[in-house]
Design a protein around this motif. Structure first.
Motif, PDB file in Angstrom:
ATOM      1  N   LEU A  18      44.535  57.590  64.226  1.00 23.01           N
ATOM      2  CA  LEU A  18      44.020  58.858  63.877  1.00 23.01           C
ATOM      3  C   LEU A  18      44.582  59.243  62.557  1.00 23.01           C
ATOM      4  CD1 LEU A  18      43.684  61.996  66.344  1.00 23.01           C
ATOM      5  CD2 LEU A  18      45.049  61.865  64.475  1.00 23.01           C
ATOM      6  N   ARG A  19      45.747  59.218  62.460  1.00 19.22           N
ATOM      7  CA  ARG A  19      46.546  59.424  61.078  1.00 19.22           C
ATOM      8  C   ARG A  19      45.639  58.603  59.946  1.00 19.22           C
ATOM      9  NH1 ARG A  19      46.937  59.100  56.513  1.00 19.22           N
ATOM     10  NH2 ARG A  19      48.515  57.593  55.951  1.00 19.22           N
ATOM     11  N   LYS A  20      45.656  57.409  60.107  1.00 22.69           N
ATOM     12  CA  LYS A  20      45.013  56.660  58.908  1.00 22.69           C
ATOM     13  C   LYS A  20      43.471  57.042  58.642  1.00 22.69           C
ATOM     14  CE  LYS A  20      47.670  52.492  59.164  1.00 22.69           C
ATOM     15  NZ  LYS A  20      47.818  50.976  59.478  1.00 22.69           N
ATOM     16  N   ALA A  21      42.592  57.409  59.759  1.00 20.71           N
ATOM     17  CA  ALA A  21      41.288  57.818  59.580  1.00 20.71           C
ATOM     18  C   ALA A  21      41.430  59.065  58.814  1.00 20.71           C
ATOM     19  CB  ALA A  21      40.738  58.084  61.018  1.00 20.71           C
ATOM     20  N   GLY A  22      42.244  59.723  58.425  1.00 22.41           N
ATOM     21  CA  GLY A  22      42.131  61.116  57.687  1.00 22.41           C
ATOM     22  C   GLY A  22      41.126  60.942  56.389  1.00 22.41           C
ATOM     23  N   LEU A  23      41.005  59.841  55.915  1.00 25.86           N
ATOM     24  CA  LEU A  23      40.285  59.802  54.481  1.00 25.86           C
ATOM     25  C   LEU A  23      38.644  59.862  54.903  1.00 25.86           C
ATOM     26  CD1 LEU A  23      39.547  59.153  51.642  1.00 25.86           C
ATOM     27  CD2 LEU A  23      39.945  56.828  52.033  1.00 25.86           C
ATOM     28  N   GLY A  24      38.349  59.220  55.862  1.00 29.21           N
ATOM     29  CA  GLY A  24      36.928  59.088  56.327  1.00 29.21           C
ATOM     30  C   GLY A  24      36.706  60.504  56.900  1.00 29.21           C
ATOM     31  N   LEU A  25      37.487  60.850  57.716  1.00 31.61           N
ATOM     32  CA  LEU A  25      37.278  62.100  58.533  1.00 31.61           C
ATOM     33  C   LEU A  25      36.666  63.079  57.639  1.00 31.61           C
ATOM     34  CD1 LEU A  25      40.080  62.072  61.268  1.00 31.61           C
ATOM     35  CD2 LEU A  25      37.568  61.608  61.842  1.00 31.61           C
ATOM     36  N   LEU A  26      37.316  63.360  56.617  1.00 35.24           N
ATOM     37  CA  LEU A  26      37.290  64.340  55.871  1.00 35.24           C
ATOM     38  C   LEU A  26      35.919  64.330  55.255  1.00 35.24           C
ATOM     39  CD1 LEU A  26      40.579  64.336  53.799  1.00 35.24           C
ATOM     40  CD2 LEU A  26      40.058  65.729  55.623  1.00 35.24           C
ATOM     41  N   SER A  27      35.261  63.323  55.296  1.00 31.11           N
ATOM     42  CA  SER A  27      33.850  63.446  54.739  1.00 31.11           C
ATOM     43  C   SER A  27      32.626  64.073  55.846  1.00 31.11           C
ATOM     44  CB  SER A  27      33.254  61.890  54.276  1.00 31.11           C
ATOM     45  OG  SER A  27      34.087  61.311  53.515  1.00 31.11           O
TER      46      SER A  27
ATOM     47  N   VAL B 166      23.587  59.820  54.580  1.00 28.60           N
ATOM     48  CA  VAL B 166      23.985  58.781  53.629  1.00 28.60           C
ATOM     49  C   VAL B 166      25.287  58.917  52.977  1.00 28.60           C
ATOM     50  CG1 VAL B 166      23.376  57.273  51.665  1.00 28.60           C
ATOM     51  CG2 VAL B 166      21.737  57.787  53.444  1.00 28.60           C
ATOM     52  N   GLU B 167      25.309  60.105  52.489  1.00 27.76           N
ATOM     53  CA  GLU B 167      26.683  60.718  51.768  1.00 27.76           C
ATOM     54  C   GLU B 167      27.725  60.825  52.702  1.00 27.76           C
ATOM     55  OE1 GLU B 167      25.107  63.915  49.178  1.00 27.76           O
ATOM     56  OE2 GLU B 167      23.824  62.469  48.143  1.00 27.76           O
ATOM     57  N   LEU B 168      27.575  60.602  53.844  1.00 29.51           N
ATOM     58  CA  LEU B 168      28.932  60.594  54.535  1.00 29.51           C
ATOM     59  C   LEU B 168      29.849  59.626  53.992  1.00 29.51           C
ATOM     60  CD1 LEU B 168      27.862  61.329  57.997  1.00 29.51           C
ATOM     61  CD2 LEU B 168      29.037  62.873  56.726  1.00 29.51           C
ATOM     62  N   CYS B 169      29.118  58.477  53.710  1.00 33.35           N
ATOM     63  CA  CYS B 169      29.924  57.371  53.251  1.00 33.35           C
ATOM     64  C   CYS B 169      30.726  57.511  52.048  1.00 33.35           C
ATOM     65  CB  CYS B 169      28.935  55.919  52.941  1.00 33.35           C
ATOM     66  SG  CYS B 169      29.832  54.626  52.246  1.00 33.35           S
ATOM     67  N   ASN B 170      32.096  57.440  51.956  1.00 39.31           N
ATOM     68  CA  ASN B 170      32.808  57.623  50.764  1.00 39.31           C
ATOM     69  C   ASN B 170      33.543  56.250  50.142  1.00 39.31           C
ATOM     70  OD1 ASN B 170      34.712  56.781  52.400  1.00 39.31           O
ATOM     71  ND2 ASN B 170      35.492  58.897  52.918  1.00 39.31           N
ATOM     72  N   GLY B 171      32.808  55.174  50.765  1.00 37.31           N
ATOM     73  CA  GLY B 171      33.195  53.837  50.093  1.00 37.31           C
ATOM     74  C   GLY B 171      34.584  53.427  50.418  1.00 37.31           C
TER      75      GLY B 171
ATOM     76  N   LYS C 165      28.881  53.925  63.750  1.00 36.57           N
ATOM     77  CA  LYS C 165      28.983  55.345  64.383  1.00 36.57           C
ATOM     78  C   LYS C 165      30.468  55.691  65.043  1.00 36.57           C
ATOM     79  CE  LYS C 165      27.142  59.076  66.225  1.00 36.57           C
ATOM     80  NZ  LYS C 165      26.612  60.189  65.624  1.00 36.57           N
ATOM     81  N   ARG C 166      31.238  54.857  65.678  1.00 32.03           N
ATOM     82  CA  ARG C 166      32.304  54.809  66.006  1.00 32.03           C
ATOM     83  C   ARG C 166      33.642  54.386  65.307  1.00 32.03           C
ATOM     84  NH1 ARG C 166      34.099  55.439  71.247  1.00 32.03           N
ATOM     85  NH2 ARG C 166      36.316  55.033  71.639  1.00 32.03           N
ATOM     86  N   GLU C 167      33.328  53.168  64.573  1.00 32.46           N
ATOM     87  CA  GLU C 167      34.509  52.782  63.803  1.00 32.46           C
ATOM     88  C   GLU C 167      34.655  53.227  62.243  1.00 32.46           C
ATOM     89  OE1 GLU C 167      35.215  48.674  64.559  1.00 32.46           O
ATOM     90  OE2 GLU C 167      34.007  48.678  66.454  1.00 32.46           O
ATOM     91  N   CYS C 168      33.492  53.678  61.813  1.00 36.07           N
ATOM     92  CA  CYS C 168      33.696  54.426  60.326  1.00 36.07           C
ATOM     93  C   CYS C 168      34.077  55.810  60.732  1.00 36.07           C
ATOM     94  CB  CYS C 168      32.217  54.389  59.752  1.00 36.07           C
ATOM     95  SG  CYS C 168      32.107  55.433  58.504  1.00 36.07           S
ATOM     96  N   PRO C 169      35.243  55.953  60.158  1.00 36.37           N
ATOM     97  CA  PRO C 169      35.920  57.443  60.197  1.00 36.37           C
ATOM     98  C   PRO C 169      34.949  58.542  59.913  1.00 36.37           C
ATOM     99  CG  PRO C 169      37.517  56.333  59.355  1.00 36.37           C
ATOM    100  CD  PRO C 169      36.293  55.209  59.401  1.00 36.37           C
ATOM    101  N   SER C 170      33.879  58.096  58.987  1.00 39.15           N
ATOM    102  CA  SER C 170      32.962  59.412  58.408  1.00 39.15           C
ATOM    103  C   SER C 170      31.654  59.276  59.330  1.00 39.15           C
ATOM    104  CB  SER C 170      32.531  58.686  57.153  1.00 39.15           C
ATOM    105  OG  SER C 170      33.623  58.914  56.161  1.00 39.15           O
ATOM    106  N   ASN C 171      31.749  58.506  60.344  1.00 41.07           N
ATOM    107  CA  ASN C 171      30.628  58.537  61.354  1.00 41.07           C
ATOM    108  C   ASN C 171      29.168  58.188  60.534  1.00 41.07           C
ATOM    109  OD1 ASN C 171      32.027  61.493  63.009  1.00 41.07           O
ATOM    110  ND2 ASN C 171      31.724  59.560  63.784  1.00 41.07           N
ATOM    111  N   VAL C 172      29.080  57.524  59.624  1.00 46.39           N
ATOM    112  CA  VAL C 172      27.871  56.868  59.142  1.00 46.39           C
ATOM    113  C   VAL C 172      27.137  56.183  59.949  1.00 46.39           C
ATOM    114  CG1 VAL C 172      26.761  55.270  57.616  1.00 46.39           C
ATOM    115  CG2 VAL C 172      29.147  56.689  56.635  1.00 46.39           C
ATOM    116  N   ASP C 173      25.905  56.650  60.625  1.00 48.78           N
ATOM    117  CA  ASP C 173      25.345  56.061  61.646  1.00 48.78           C
ATOM    118  C   ASP C 173      24.185  55.246  60.914  1.00 48.78           C
ATOM    119  OD1 ASP C 173      23.500  55.485  63.692  1.00 48.78           O
ATOM    120  OD2 ASP C 173      23.565  57.295  64.692  1.00 48.78           O
ATOM    121  N   MET C 174      24.432  53.958  60.655  1.00 45.90           N
ATOM    122  CA  MET C 174      23.292  53.279  59.831  1.00 45.90           C
ATOM    123  C   MET C 174      22.131  52.887  60.589  1.00 45.90           C
ATOM    124  SD  MET C 174      22.772  52.411  56.849  1.00 45.90           S
ATOM    125  CE  MET C 174      24.071  52.566  55.827  1.00 45.90           C
TER     126      MET C 174
END
Length: 941
Positions: free
Chosen positions: A375-384, A551-556, A621-630
């Motif tokens: 949960l802590r490590k997901a912070g970067l992706g969650l913020l998107s 698409v822009e949920l992806c922060n790379g 949709k699950r493992e990307c913290p940003s929820n990118v649903d490709m």
């Protein structure tokens, strides 16, 4: 760029005829490698992916000869634009992954630059050893990248940074040759010349000035400029490895590294999670925590806590949160003695309770610790995940000050933002005085870009006031080199220029980083020429407003470029090919570039190649913290490309099961259709036919309003499952009815036939209105989970309320049965079968959207002891995808990556997905049972 093209041709032609690597300057490669996890984007000249270390050395040597800039790249997770630039990108992450030597006795390892940190630690674990420095990206970041960035991570208060663990290096210098440096290594003439000149720079006056302007000596995290304060040793010798760490590839290209290893952390471990009312209280709590010598002390603020509420992959990781805290401080202790661990946990808890700093606390141990860290490590992706154009931006996100100064510093930082009517997210490494601070800015606007620079300058001056580091770990890159003069003065900046010129006189090693950097708002991803396309989309994209927003949920950040060795499913096609184009990040990068053109051609060759192997598994949709649903994004792109020219093959796949449902009702010979379709639909000859069945499914009314939802795949291929499930519910003395079969729209969605999908969804909603529905029980995961997912974003506004009600009522057979089962004693299987190990392969959509291994729990209730839900990734079949001749090899490769090797010869194999069972049958020659069938047999029904 054009002036460099002749040089590129010369480089390519001069590489040996059997050059062992990949060379690509196509529009696709340029788009994939134009950015990293930062806010920057600039097209490279070309991309080279050497297949071994000799090829790696050759391409660097030849590029230097032709005076072409070289950008060394690992996983591409850098946050300040370190691997962005107009040069030749040399990617080490795909092939240069060799662990050359592990010396357990002397506690070191020699590795190639592309070795992934977590994968190395899996190997080191066998020796009781550990490479301590870490980042939140440890499951994909490379050792070469960690050296370039001098990475630290959550446990830096114990392990320090990579600089503290780098023993020796081999690198290619400006002369194009490989050199070996490290303490005790006799320098060759080239290195000796560098050492002599560098010593000349570091006279007593310069060293005194460095000491006066560099961060305080007790601030361990400092990654701004070159580490000249660390290079000169007490004996007068130079440790050039310390200079290389954090140099961002600007001094040479690393070919091998010798790194120090540490013993595994103490076996008695726990996390003390302290619930605080505010960030200020958490930072004051942190000061107390450091007196107890923890291994980590990490902050999570309320912004991130709120983001986890709706993030599928993180909801189950919220178990330790109590109340509604304004911030959480997670303090880790690792001790050899259990009584010492207890003393520290109790002592710190009592102290902060007495000081009135916390409202509550949780103690977490064992495997659950990983859930907290995830949960802590997901912070970067969650913020998107914040909807809209304004996002938390990496601009001043890793400043570091003395932890004692941290509460006052953060207070001043927030005041500075408030003056600009802005706020920030706060999280990460409180224990080492470094928080990740991300102001919310709209970089698509002139005002947002101006604020980006102004805040950076404000914070540089504030950090200077506290004698802190402008970057604690993420480095300068394109972002912070501009502020070196502000922080250190003109003379030190000129010294950095001299160091760069000494090591790289032609300015070819990753130019534009640390020194001579462009202005911070140049080459932003979203430029002044950015356009918002107007598309009439099939999906409503209700949460993120548009296809572009999704698409822009992806922060790379690259959660999708982890290998099959790492737990989880994301991203199965990337794991099979290791090609950037086959990652979720790669697809999003190409899509973003396409959409930014205002009048986008969504049928361009680059995008078609990027989406080609996306199998719509929904793992992102699950493992990307940003929820990118490709999966959803790909379906929308397919819809945009085919709404005016839908091909016959697409039509057949999209609507085939609907036709078969009707054929089934007519008892037509549907099984004869498959051989006739092999040619027109380009079905692989290695694929067996589906098992179409004509068995009737009776309508059974329900007084309770509990119904079995019969999807088209189950009705056509596995109708017995419906009867078996109904008998199981009778055994449980439940009144459960059976509805007539429905076409779920799954095939139509996957093929981008969204107009037809909407029609089916609206018809289904209207039909279900005729029944009193309290609960719906689904069988095929991809079909019934569509009610919770795509139906909600495809249905019209007039159907939305009813659709939402149905989404709340649908659940899988496993969730339903688990709620109603009690212990029924010894299974009624024969002795041989009951003693076999049971292996469960979950459908990708179930793993992504449900997550919990419920079948395993049911079987344990039924008395089975040896039951394992496999970390098996994706089976690779993905409906019609795996049938196609063009996809057969990639489908097989995905299955061979994780699933097939984990299947035991003597196990009872269980799989819920129709496609999964078919793939296992074709590639493993094994019959996998549906869980319903297995439970039905167990109960002797």
């Amino acid at each position: 760029m054009s002036s460099k093209i002749p040089a590129l041709k010369s480089i390519r032609s001069e590489l040996s005829k059997d050059w062992n690597g990949i060379w690509d300057n196509s529009a696709l490669a340029i788009g994939l490698y134009a950015t990293d996890a930062s806010v920057y984007s600039e097209d490279p000249l070309a991309v080279a992916i050497p297949k071994d270390i000799d090829a790696f050395k050759e391409v660097v040597r030849v590029a230097l000869k032709h005076k072409t800039p070289i950008i060394p790249r690992g996983a591409g997770t850098s946050l300040a634009g370190q691997v962005v630039g107009n040069g030749l990108v040399v990617d080490s992450s795909k092939y240069l992954k060799k662990v050359i030597e592990i010396n357990a006795k002397e506690k070191y390892a020699w590795v190639e630059p592309g070795v992934v940190r977590d994968e190395l630690n899996f190997e080191l674990d066998k020796h009781g050893l550990y490479f301590g420095p870490e980042t939140s990206t440890t499951n994909r970041c490379t050792i070469g990248g960690m050296i370039g960035n001098n990475s630290c991570g959550s446990r830096s208060i114990v392990y320090g940074s990579v600089r503290n663990h780098l023993l020796e290096l081999k690198f290619i210098g400006a002369d194009g040759k490989e050199h070996h440096i490290g303490r005790g290594i006799k320098p060759d003439p080239f290195v000796e010349n560098l050492c002599n000149k560098l010593k000349g720079f570091l006279d007593d006056q310069t060293l005194a000035e460095i000491k006066a302007v560099y961060p305080k000596s007790n601030i361990s995290r400092r990654n701004h400029g070159y580490a000249l304060d660390c290079v000169l040793q007490e004996n007068g010798e130079l440790d050039l490895c310390k200079l290389f760490a954090g140099s961002e590839g600007t001094l040479g290209v690393i070919t091998q590294a010798k790194i120090n290893l540490s013993p595994l952390p103490g076996k008695h471990q726990a996390l003390l999670c302290l619930m605080c009312s505010s960030v200020d209280f958490a930072l004051k709590t942190n000061i107390s925590a450091l007196n107890y010598n923890p291994t980590a002390s990490e902050l999570i603020d309320d912004n991130i806590i709120r983001c986890t509420e709706n993030q599928i992959g993180q909801q189950e990781n919220r178990f330790f949160i109590k109340g509604n805290p304004g911030a959480i401080l997670v303090v880790e202790f690792c001790e050899e003695e259990e009584n010492i661990l207890e003393q520290k946990l109790n002592g710190l808890t009592k102290e902060v309770v007495h000081l009135g700093l916390i409202a509550d606390h949780s103690i977490v141990q064992g495997d659950d610790m990983n859930r907290v860290w995830n949960l802590r490590k997901a912070g970067l992706g969650l913020l998107s995940n914040i909807p809209g154009d304004a996002k938390p931006v990496a601009v001043v996100e890793d400043t570091a000050v003395d932890p004692i100064d941290l509460p006052a510093y953060i207070q001043e930082f927030n005041v500075a933002l408030q003056k600009r009517n802005l706020s920030a997210v706060h999280y990460a490494h409180a224990g080492s005085g470094e928080l990740h601070l991300r102001p919310v800015l709209d970089l698509k606007s002139d005002a947002g870009r101006k604020a980006f620079f102004d805040i950076a300058m404000d914070v540089a001056l504030l950090v200077k006031k506290y004698r802190g580091a402008l970057s604690g770990e993420h480095g300068d890159g394109r972002l912070r080199g501009y502020f070196i003069k502000t922080m250190y003065g003109e003379r030190i900046y000129k010294l950095f220029q001299d160091v760069k010129r000494l090591w790289d006189p032609e300015h070819l090693f990753n130019p534009g980083k640390i020194v001579e950097t462009p202005h911070p708002i140049e080459n932003l991803r979203f430029s002044v020429h950015y356009h918002k396309p107007e598309l009439n989309t099939g999906f409503h994209f209700r949460q993120f407003k548009s296809l572009q927003g999704a698409v822009e949920l992806c922060n790379g950040s690259g959660d999708c470029v982890k290998s099959e060795i790492i737990a989880g499913t994301l991203c199965p096609s990337y794991q099979a090919t290791k090609d950037e184009k086959d990652s979720t990040r790669g697809r999003a990068n190409i899509l973003r570039r396409t959409l930014a053109k205002g009048n986008p051609d969504l049928n361009n060759p680059e995008l078609k190649k990027a989406l080609e192997y996306c199998i719509s598994c929904k793992a992102c949709k699950r493992e990307c913290p940003s929820n990118v649903d490709m999966a959803k994004i790909k379906a929308e792109v397919s819809y945009q490309n085919s709404k005016n020219s839908f091909k016959l093959a697409q039509w057949a796949i999209s609507r085939g099961y609907g036709v078969l449902l009707k054929a089934r009702a007519l008892r037509a010979p549907a099984s004869l259709l498959f051989p006739l379709l092999r040619g027109p639909l380009q079905i692989s000859s290695k694929r067996s036919a589906p098992n179409f069945s004509f068995e009737a499914i009776p309508f059974i009314p329900s007084k309770s309003g509990i119904w079995i939802y019969v999807d088209e795949f189950t009705a056509v291929e596995s109708p017995k499952l419906v009867i078996e499930l109904q008998k199981i519910t009778q055994f449980l003395k439940l009144d459960v009815g059976i509805l007539p079969p429905f076409e779920s729209a799954r095939s139509a969605i996957s093929m981008g036939d969204l107009k037809h999908a909407k029609k089916l969804i609206h018809n289904n909603i209207n039909l279900l209105k005729k029944y009193e529905v309290n609960e719906l029980i689904g069988i095929e995961p991809s079909a019934y989970l569509g009610l919770k997912e795509e139906w909600l974003d495809l249905c019209g506004d007039n159907h939305l309320k009813l659709c939402q009600e149905l989404a709340g009522k649908i659940k899988g057979y496993d969730s339903f049965l688990l709620e109603h089962f009690s212990d029924h004693g010894t299974p009624k299987f024969n002795d041989l079968e009951s003693k076999k190990p049971i292996q469960i392969h979950e459908h990708c959509h179930h793993k992504a959207l449900v997550g919990k291994p419920q079948v395993q729990e049911i079987l344990k209730i039924l008395g089975y002891q040896e039951v394992e839900t496999l970390d098996s990734g994706c089976c690779g079949m993905a409906g019609f995808f795996g049938y196609q001749k063009k996809n057969y090899q990639i489908s097989k490769a995905i299955a061979n990556n994780k699933l097939l090797p984990k299947i035991k010869q003597d196990s009872v194999l269980i799989a819920a997905g129709t496609s999964c069972r078919h793939q296992i049958k074709d590639l493993k020659n094994r019959k996998a049972l549906h869980p319903i069938t297995f439970i039905h047999r167990t109960l002797g029904l």
